[in-house]
Design an enzyme around this catalytic site. Structure first.
Site, PDB file in Angstrom:
ATOM      1  N   TRP A 187       0.841  -1.188   0.000  1.00  0.00           N
ATOM      2  CA  TRP A 187       0.000   0.000   0.000  1.00  0.00           C
ATOM      3  C   TRP A 187       0.880   1.243   0.000  1.00  0.00           C
ATOM      4  O   TRP A 187       1.620   1.476   0.964  1.00  0.00           O
ATOM      5  CB  TRP A 187      -0.904   0.003   1.238  1.00  0.00           C
ATOM      6  N   HIS A 204      -7.321   1.906   2.539  1.00  0.00           N
ATOM      7  CA  HIS A 204      -8.483   1.082   2.174  1.00  0.00           C
ATOM      8  C   HIS A 204      -9.562   1.352   3.220  1.00  0.00           C
ATOM      9  O   HIS A 204      -9.305   2.028   4.225  1.00  0.00           O
ATOM     10  CB  HIS A 204      -8.128  -0.410   2.103  1.00  0.00           C
ATOM     11  N   ARG A 230      -4.088   6.464  -1.999  1.00  0.00           N
ATOM     12  CA  ARG A 230      -2.783   5.814  -2.201  1.00  0.00           C
ATOM     13  C   ARG A 230      -1.843   6.816  -2.848  1.00  0.00           C
ATOM     14  O   ARG A 230      -2.261   7.615  -3.684  1.00  0.00           O
ATOM     15  CB  ARG A 230      -2.912   4.602  -3.142  1.00  0.00           C
ATOM     16  N   GLN A 244     -13.999   2.821  -2.142  1.00  0.00           N
ATOM     17  CA  GLN A 244     -14.114   1.386  -1.936  1.00  0.00           C
ATOM     18  C   GLN A 244     -15.404   1.095  -1.202  1.00  0.00           C
ATOM     19  O   GLN A 244     -15.970   1.973  -0.547  1.00  0.00           O
ATOM     20  CB  GLN A 244     -12.957   0.892  -1.057  1.00  0.00           C
ATOM     21  N   VAL A 287      -6.832 -11.856   5.373  1.00  0.00           N
ATOM     22  CA  VAL A 287      -7.751 -12.971   5.105  1.00  0.00           C
ATOM     23  C   VAL A 287      -6.970 -14.259   4.854  1.00  0.00           C
ATOM     24  O   VAL A 287      -5.825 -14.233   4.406  1.00  0.00           O
ATOM     25  CB  VAL A 287      -8.668 -12.687   3.878  1.00  0.00           C
ATOM     26  N   ALA A 341     -14.646 -11.240   4.480  1.00  0.00           N
ATOM     27  CA  ALA A 341     -14.521  -9.808   4.185  1.00  0.00           C
ATOM     28  C   ALA A 341     -14.276  -9.670   2.685  1.00  0.00           C
ATOM     29  O   ALA A 341     -13.735 -10.575   2.047  1.00  0.00           O
ATOM     30  CB  ALA A 341     -13.370  -9.186   4.968  1.00  0.00           C
TER      31      ALA A 341
END
Ligand SMILES: [Zn+2]
Length: 376
Positions: A187, A204, A230, A244, A287, A341
């Site tokens: 990122w 995010h 970003r 987002q 995740v 997610a």
């Protein structure tokens, strides 16, 4: 010493200047009646030539005003022999009455003409169509956020909003991306302050995952739309600010099949009943397992076309099962609870749905672009 010369005084005698007044000219030895007749004739002729209200005002000054010719005649009556004075006075007053009446009549006439002229010039054509008021429209990104929120609301998800400035703790640490994690470089972060604790523009919408879970007990079902930032060069598919929509569901017995069901329903609601969703393995620190998900192209039905770059699939975002470390970090028992997610790029959704080919158009402030969405 020179003898003073006697001063020869120069006496400037005051010369009484006599301005020739209008009433004096050529009158010489004319009788008062003759003067009045002459005045009458000239006033009438002059009035006939008056064409507007300005000219009429000038005419009045010349004949009836305090310095006008008739006033001068009236003032000169004192010099008339006493025997002739009453008759001369009556004649002069009579002329004054007549000229005043002529003035009034001409004024009414010219006023009416002037009004008519102005009415003609300012005429309003009531048959012309009116000007439509400019009415703003909802930005396509806001509209997509509303649409997505509605779709997810039907599946039991609540829409929540979070701060756009986040500490590194929420933006990274609680998402299983500690300071020494190599993925932190993925990122390109815009740092606001790094003195005590690093404060960043959120990269995010995921920080809201941790905030929501800290504040509530399972079951959790939220979507988080909003801006993310970003540090990145702009091109047709990248902007340094974008939107987002983050989704999170945590409860007992939640599996990857639930994730696929939710995203499949989203694809069908957005792009049509026949749509299918594809999962492929991907890596995101928060995740496990992680997937990227795509929907089959509605334009070509999966055969391949320009919109899907001939792949038959349109990438929608990243997703996965919430990492046990993330659950544990906010005090949930990973042995009891599981969750999924996902993150969607809102601009990307709009681009897919409406065939927009440059992400920079959304924040470009070009009304020609935005107006196209007014009638949709
Ligand atoms: Zn296609």
């Amino acid at each position: 010493m020179a003898t003073p010369r006697p001063c020869r005084g120069v006496f400037l005698l005051p010369v009484k200047t006599h301005r020739l007044r209008a009433s004096d000219r050529d009158h010489g030895d004319m009788t008062i009646q003759a003067q009045l007749d002459d005045l009458h004739a000239r006033a009438a002729a002059s009035l006939a030539e008056v064409v507007d209200l300005d000219g009429l005002a000038s005419w009045e000054r010349s004949f009836l005003g305090p310095k006008g010719e008739l006033t001068q005649v009236l003032r000169g009556l004192g010099g008339v022999p006493a025997g002739e004075r009453p008759a001369a006075g009556r004649a002069a007053n009579s002329l004054k009455t007549e000229l005043s009446a002529a003035y009034d009549a001409r004024a009414r006439q010219l006023s009416a003409t002037d009004l008519e002229r102005r009415l003609a010039a300012d005429a309003v054509d009531v048959t012309l169509p009116g000007r439509a008021p400019t009415i703003g429209t909802v930005h396509p990104v806001s509209r997509m956020i509303d649409e997505l929120s509605d779709i997810f609301a039907l599946m039991g998800f609540q829409t929540v909003f979070g701060p756009e400035v986040a500490t590194a703790h929420y933006n990274f640490d609680l998402l299983n991306i500690p300071g020494d994690h190599p993925a932190r470089d993925v990122w390109d972060t815009i740092v606001v302050d790094s003195n005590d604790e690093e404060i960043v523009l959120r990269t995010h919408t995921s920080p809201m995952q941790a905030r929501t879970m800290e504040a509530t007990k399972p079951p959790v079902r939220v979507v988080v739309p909003g801006r993310a930032y970003r540090y990145e060069a702009q091109d047709a598919s990248h902007d340094w600010m974008f939107h987002q929509l983050e989704g999170l569901a945590v409860d007992e017995h939640i599996t990857l099949a639930d994730l696929k069901g939710v995203l499949g329903e989203l694809a069908r609601q957005l792009f049509g009943a026949e749509r299918r969703v594809r999962f492929r393995c991907d890596y995101f620190p928060f995740v496990e397992p992680g997937v990227d998900f795509a929907v089959d192209c509605a334009v070509c039905g999966g055969k391949g076309c320009r919109v899907c770059k001939h792949s038959g699939w349109l990438e929608m975002g990243g997703a996965g099962m919430v990492h046990p470390k993330v659950l544990a970090g906010v005090g949930y028992d990973p042995a009891k609870y599981t969750g999924f997610a996902f993150g969607l790029g809102i601009e990307r959704m709009v681009m897919m749905k409406y065939g927009v080919d440059d992400v920079r158009a959304f924040a470009g402030n070009d009304l020609r672009f935005l107006r196209q969405f007014a009638s949709i």
